[in-house]
Design a protein around this motif. Structure first.
Motif, PDB file in Angstrom:
ATOM      1  N   ASN A   1      48.509  80.693  45.199  1.00 29.70           N
ATOM      2  CA  ASN A   1      48.431  82.159  45.180  1.00 29.70           C
ATOM      3  C   ASN A   1      49.602  82.784  44.435  1.00 29.70           C
ATOM      4  O   ASN A   1      49.419  83.748  43.687  1.00 29.70           O
ATOM      5  CB  ASN A   1      48.342  82.700  46.608  1.00 29.70           C
TER       6      ASN A   1
ATOM      7  N   ASN B   1      49.002  82.709  40.851  1.00 29.00           N
ATOM      8  CA  ASN B   1      47.760  83.383  40.447  1.00 29.00           C
ATOM      9  C   ASN B   1      46.823  82.436  39.683  1.00 29.00           C
ATOM     10  O   ASN B   1      46.295  82.802  38.631  1.00 29.00           O
ATOM     11  CB  ASN B   1      48.054  84.623  39.608  1.00 29.00           C
TER      12      ASN B   1
ATOM     13  N   GLN C   1      40.710  84.995  43.078  1.00 26.86           N
ATOM     14  CA  GLN C   1      40.677  85.371  44.482  1.00 26.86           C
ATOM     15  C   GLN C   1      41.762  84.617  45.249  1.00 26.86           C
ATOM     16  O   GLN C   1      42.343  83.675  44.736  1.00 26.86           O
ATOM     17  CB  GLN C   1      39.293  85.119  45.094  1.00 26.86           C
ATOM     18  N   LYS C   2      41.984  85.042  46.490  1.00 27.32           N
ATOM     19  CA  LYS C   2      42.991  84.396  47.330  1.00 27.32           C
ATOM     20  C   LYS C   2      42.528  82.981  47.687  1.00 27.32           C
ATOM     21  O   LYS C   2      41.370  82.762  48.017  1.00 27.32           O
ATOM     22  CB  LYS C   2      43.205  85.207  48.605  1.00 27.32           C
TER      23      LYS C   2
END
Length: 149
Positions: free
Chosen positions: A84, A87, A91-92
């Protein structure tokens, strides 16, 4: 004895949250390297890691300094945090709560390594749920309720 001498092979299996297909080909090498780094920091030698879009298998030697629960918490938490932070996905990213961790006899390490390395082929014939159910039965955990998986 002044020092602990252990050789405990662990086959760990865990899935993405809600079994979403998030372990995409572009993410796999980075994610697997993050897992390898975490195990190395915990002084657990990773033999192999592989999986498909919704889950991962790891074969590693458990360090006598840590419990399986400690290792899994660190590996899962740190790898998802780093995916996360970088990136790597739109989405997470998160792992499902829980995991399976199974002991592997020294005589079965090669066989388990081949099984893990062949995940893509294996999952053309069997879903993750079917595979996980099979592991639970094989290790006498088939009485575990579905809510605990």
């Amino acid at each position: 004895m002044a020092h602990p001498y252990t050789k405990l092979w662990i086959h760990a299996v865990f899935s993405t949250k809600n079994r979403q297909p998030l372990v995409r080909p572009a993410v796999k090498p980075v994610l697997y390297d993050l897992i390898r780094q975490q195990l190395q920091e915990l002084q657990c030698r990773m033999e192999c890691v592989n999986g498909v879009e919704d889950h991962v298998h790891i074969l590693f030697l458990l360090s006598p300094q840590w419990s399986v629960a400690d290792v899994m918490k660190q590996v899962k938490g740190s790898s998802s945090h780093e995916v996360n932070r970088r990136n790597l996905l739109p989405q997470k990213f998160a792992w499902q709560t829980g995991y399976g961790a199974f002991s592997v006899s020294e005589s079965q390490v090669e066989r388990r390594r081949a099984y893990i390395q062949n995940q893509e082929e294996h999952h053309r014939r069997m879903t993750f749920s079917e595979e996980y159910e099979r592991f639970l039965r094989q290790y006498g955990l088939d009485g575990v309720t579905a809510g605990n998986r």
